[in-house]
Design an enzyme around this catalytic site. Structure first.
Site, PDB file in Angstrom:
ATOM      1  N   ASP A  62       0.754  -1.035  -0.037  1.00 36.32           N
ATOM      2  CA  ASP A  62       0.063  -0.095   0.167  1.00 36.32           C
ATOM      3  C   ASP A  62       1.183   0.943  -0.240  1.00 36.32           C
ATOM      4  O   ASP A  62       2.088   1.105   0.170  1.00 36.32           O
ATOM      5  CB  ASP A  62      -1.344   0.249   1.909  1.00 36.32           C
ATOM      6  CG  ASP A  62      -1.865   1.159   1.407  1.00 36.32           C
ATOM      7  OD1 ASP A  62      -2.240   1.727  -0.228  1.00 36.32           O
ATOM      8  OD2 ASP A  62      -3.102   1.130   1.469  1.00 36.32           O
TER       9      ASP A  62
HETATM   10  C1  BGC Z   1      -4.805   3.270   0.101  1.00 38.92           C
HETATM   11  C2  BGC Z   1      -4.894   1.730  -1.131  1.00 38.92           C
HETATM   12  C3  BGC Z   1      -5.050   3.230  -2.342  1.00 38.92           C
HETATM   13  C4  BGC Z   1      -3.520   3.644  -2.065  1.00 38.92           C
HETATM   14  C5  BGC Z   1      -3.503   4.319  -3.579  1.00 38.92           C
HETATM   15  C6  BGC Z   1      -4.167   4.288   0.013  1.00 38.92           C
HETATM   16  O1  BGC Z   1      -3.622   5.245   0.390  1.00 38.92           O
HETATM   17  O2  BGC Z   1      -4.751   2.231   1.145  1.00 38.92           O
HETATM   18  O3  BGC Z   1      -6.396   1.633  -1.312  1.00 38.92           O
HETATM   19  O4  BGC Z   1      -5.364   2.417  -3.170  1.00 38.92           O
HETATM   20  O5  BGC Z   1      -3.471   4.683  -1.312  1.00 38.92           O
HETATM   21  O6  BGC Z   1      -4.241   5.177  -3.500  1.00 38.92           O
END
Ligand code: BGC
Length: 756
Positions: free
Chosen positions: A294
């Site tokens: 993530d």
């Molecule tokens: C979130 C993810 C997301 C990623 C990219 C993160 O902060 O937890 O779910 O896909 O950002 O934007």
């Protein structure tokens, strides 16, 4: 249509999958091409393929100032040097083509970039938030909306969406409830698969196929006390039984990527958890795609207190099985040296790169780096007017009629005067929900506009805001009361702003904010018939004026067509058919609350008896249970029959029941089948959903609904993580929610018992 994906779910639960492995999806020559490429790559180029950075060629979501490469020139340089393999969170064909041109033409090996982004419930056309859509209990609809999103997203120059979020969410304090399918593992698994199928379509190489990335692996929804990014302390059984099956189902449907969760599980951050990301995910679950971290989650291993420094964090993540580092840049900065020093074997890096390149190959990027980068398609497909009809249909079907004391539907011909009161009546800033940053702001249809469009005389609508979302308005309540007094009917549009749910939006109290509650009290006190329209991304605990209204509708964040969809339901053009995918508790303090909880040794049977498993302030039931949702028709179930009350080890039993529409309108009901394993070597939930079937019937019509159950539906995770079913007695209910239904019993007999 019978929604019975038994084999997928049984496989998901058993951890046995027949996966469409990318390797098998590739021709031999393609596999050789990847191998030949890897043989020519420097370790830096390999680390580049394992790096995903925010897209400064077409920045939509401004990069985190601490870690993002902030301008196109600088990022172009990285692409040219092969130091990045994936860009994310930018849309638009022109920018993507500039970036791809550099990757393909100017970088040494010409490996195309992968373009990723969060298309969670729509790109330009916004569909209901996933929790709302889950209320349709209709995987076929979820598949259609995902397909529509894919059509827009790929036309806007994306190859992959970081969706669906398949985290089972049982604590409504957690803001990300809004992004998933709710509290139930079975419904979540059906929707996970449907959404993957919808995003990806039938052929990954087609221009409109959007790779899915089910996330966040794993048990992110189980963060303690619903605290975002918090810790997960969980038994192996609950992890496997509740949180893994939707992932298994998504992988079985063809998902080739996943994302490691931010959170830790039992002391080990998921991003550094080799048992989780390698042994379990790839070993047991046979996942063959690649794993994203993530956003900066590898770097966050330092703050977790798990890694000493950035280099250590990169080492731990790559060794655990994170193939693609999102946004921190840690892999490109440290993998070359980690390999050189022997801290990370080149073999580990090669495996990760191979997985990534297989996926790039599987979507046809090497043969056509320009796929999904066509300006004509962009013009034709992004914001295509035809998608609005689907958005409206999905929105109307996501609405759950929680309560109706004979007030709805309204008859437009009566020409009643309506007072629309509350901060969400005339408000276009909170229609879409939290993941809609590519949508045109302020373009959706709000409640007032939707009602006016449906009323023969729009002048019969009086609008009074009464209160802001979080704060009072001077004189607001007095104005609202005046409006209510002048009207025949009051509609209260209350709830949460779209910023109050979603990532990083945990709340301790899941109630209507106090100024709105005060508004509701004052308005309901004058005694006019009141309809409450709730705006929310989670289940809410409702009180007093709101809870006692004659009609209450859960309307979530419904997207571009919100107002029209709500008017369709209020005026009876559509018959409500949504069902709650999350239980609405009486009080916030009941969270985490879910219908499939355990009995305990002291279940509450009679609420007057003391020393039972309940709070002193409220009993442990739901105000509105999972699966609940009313219709304007009256649906009645009867004639429950089992083909046999003895279920043989390797056989199935058939369950039939008759559903009748005793109302005067055509409508749809979701028939739900639940079981309870009476006695087992591990205590089992008081109910578990095992089947759903959505049935549409005209007035007076009946239909026999058929289900089949076999031993695999009764399995659970026993000791030693073995998937087992145990002989013995089971309860069965076929009903219209998780707390009602016709009841029967059957017995599962052991294989030997049958032989005897
Ligand atoms: C979130 C993810 C997301 C990623 C990219 C993160 O902060 O937890 O779910 O896909 O950002 O934007």
């Amino acid at each position: 249509m019978s929604i019975d994906r038994r084999s997928v779910l049984a496989a998901a639960l058993a951890g046995v999958f027949t996966l469409p492995l990318p390797r098998r999806a590739l021709a031999a020559a393609e596999v050789e091409r990847v191998d030949a490429l890897i043989a020519r790559m420097t370790v830096e180029e390999k680390a580049g393929q394992m790096t995903c950075l925010t897209d400064s060629f077409r920045p939509y979501n401004p990069p985190n100032p601490q870690v993002g490469i902030q301008n196109e020139r600088q990022l172009a340089d990285e692409v040219r040097k092969g130091r990045v393999g994936c860009l994310f969170n930018g849309i638009g064909v022109a920018g993507a083509r500039r970036a791809q041109q550099i990757a393909v033409k100017d970088s040494r090996l010409g490996i195309p970039l992968l373009f990723a982004g969060d298309v969670i419930h729509g790109l330009r056309t916004i569909f209901p938030v996933p929790i709302a859509e889950a209320a349709t209990f209709d995987p076929a609809l979820a598949e259609r909306t995902a397909r529509a999103m894919a059509s827009e997203a790929t036309a806007a120059g994306l190859h992959l969406t970081f969706a669906p979020m398949v985290d089972v969410a049982r604590d409504q304090r957690w803001g990300r409830v809004v992004e998933g399918a709710g509290e139930d593992v079975y419904l979540g698994s059906l929707l996970a698969a449907a959404r993957v199928r919808g995003f990806q379509g039938r052929d990954l190489r087609r221009d409109d196929s959007l790779l899915a990335c089910p996330k966040h692996f794993a048990a992110y929804g189980a963060v303690a006390a619903g605290l975002e990014y918090g810790s997960v302390d969980i038994s192996e059984e609950t992890l496997r039984e509740t949180h893994l099956p939707p992932f298994g189902s998504a992988f079985a449907a063809g998902a080739l990527t996943t994302m490691a969760a931010f959170s830790e599980i039992n002391g080990v951050p998921a991003t550094a958890d080799r048992d989780l990301l390698t042994d379990l995910l790839r070993g047991e679950m046979k996942f063959r795609g690649f794993v994203f971290s993530d956003y900066t989650a590898d770097e966050e291993l330092i703050a977790h207190g798990f890694a000493e420094d950035e280099r250590d964090a990169a080492r731990l993540a790559v060794l655990a099985g994170v193939d693609m580092s999102m946004q921190s840049g840690l892999y490109i900065r440290h993998i070359p040296d980690l390999v050189k020093s022997g801290a990370v074997p080149m073999e580990t890096v090669d495996v990760a790169v191979r997985r990534i390149l297989y996926v790039k190959t599987a979507i046809g990027l090497f043969d056509n780096p320009w796929r999904s980068l066509n300006e004509d398609m962009e013009k034709a497909r992004v914001g295509a007017p035809a998608l609005q009809a689907l958005s409206r249909e999905a929105a109307a079907r996501s609405i759950v009629l929680l309560r109706n004391e004979g007030l709805l539907p309204l008859d437009p011909a009566k020409g009643q005067k309506i007072a629309l009161i509350g901060p969400f009546g005339e408000d276009r800033a909170n229609l879409y929900g939290p993941w809609a940053f590519y949508a045109e702001k302020g373009k959706g249809v709000d409640v007032a506009a939707g009602l006016r469009a449906a009323m023969p005389d729009p002048a019969q609508l009086i609008v009074a805001k009464g209160s802001e979302i979080l704060g009072p308005i001077d004189g607001g309540i007095a104005q609202a009361v005046e409006a209510a007094q002048a009207a025949d009917i009051v509609i209260l549009a209350l709830g949460e702003s779209q910023d109050m749910s979603g990532e990083a939006q945990s709340r301790t109290v899941i109630e209507i904010p106090p100024p709105q509650q005060a508004l509701a009290q004052a308005v309901t006190a004058i005694g006019k018939p009141v309809i409450v329209l709730l705006r929310h991304g989670r289940a809410l605990a409702l009180h007093d004026g709101v809870a006692n209204a004659q009609a209450i509708l859960a309307t979530w964040f419904l997207g571009s067509q919100t107002g029209h969809a709500i008017a369709d339901i209020l005026f009876g053009r559509e018959n409500p058919s949504g069902k709650l995918p999350v239980s609405f508790p009486w009080e916030s303090g009941q969270e985490p609350f879910f219908y499939d909880r355990k009995s305990t040794g002291r279940p509450v049977v009679d609420s007057n008896i003391e020393y039972k498993a309940r709070y002193t302030t409220t009993d442990n039931s739901a105000r509105f249970p999972f699966g609940h949702g009313l219709s304007y028709s009256e649906f009645v179930l009867d004639n429950l029959k089992l083909s046999d009350t003895a279920l043989r080890w390797d056989r199935a039993i058939e369950i039939t029941t008759r559903l009748t529409n005793k109302g005067k309108r055509k409508g749809s009901e979701v028939v739900q089948l639940y079981i309870r394993d009476r006695v087992a070597s591990r205590t089992r939930p008081i109910r578990e959903l095992k089947r759903i079937e959505r049935v549409t019937l005209g007035p007076g019509e009946s239909k026999t609904v058929r289900f089949s159950l076999s031993r695999t539906d009764l399995q659970f995770v026993g000791s030693g993580n073995r998937i087992i079913a145990e002989p013995g007695a089971f309860d069965l209910w076929v009903g219209q929610s998780s707390t009602d239904g016709l009841h029967a019993q059957f017995t599962l007999y052991a294989a030997e018992a049958v032989a005897r």
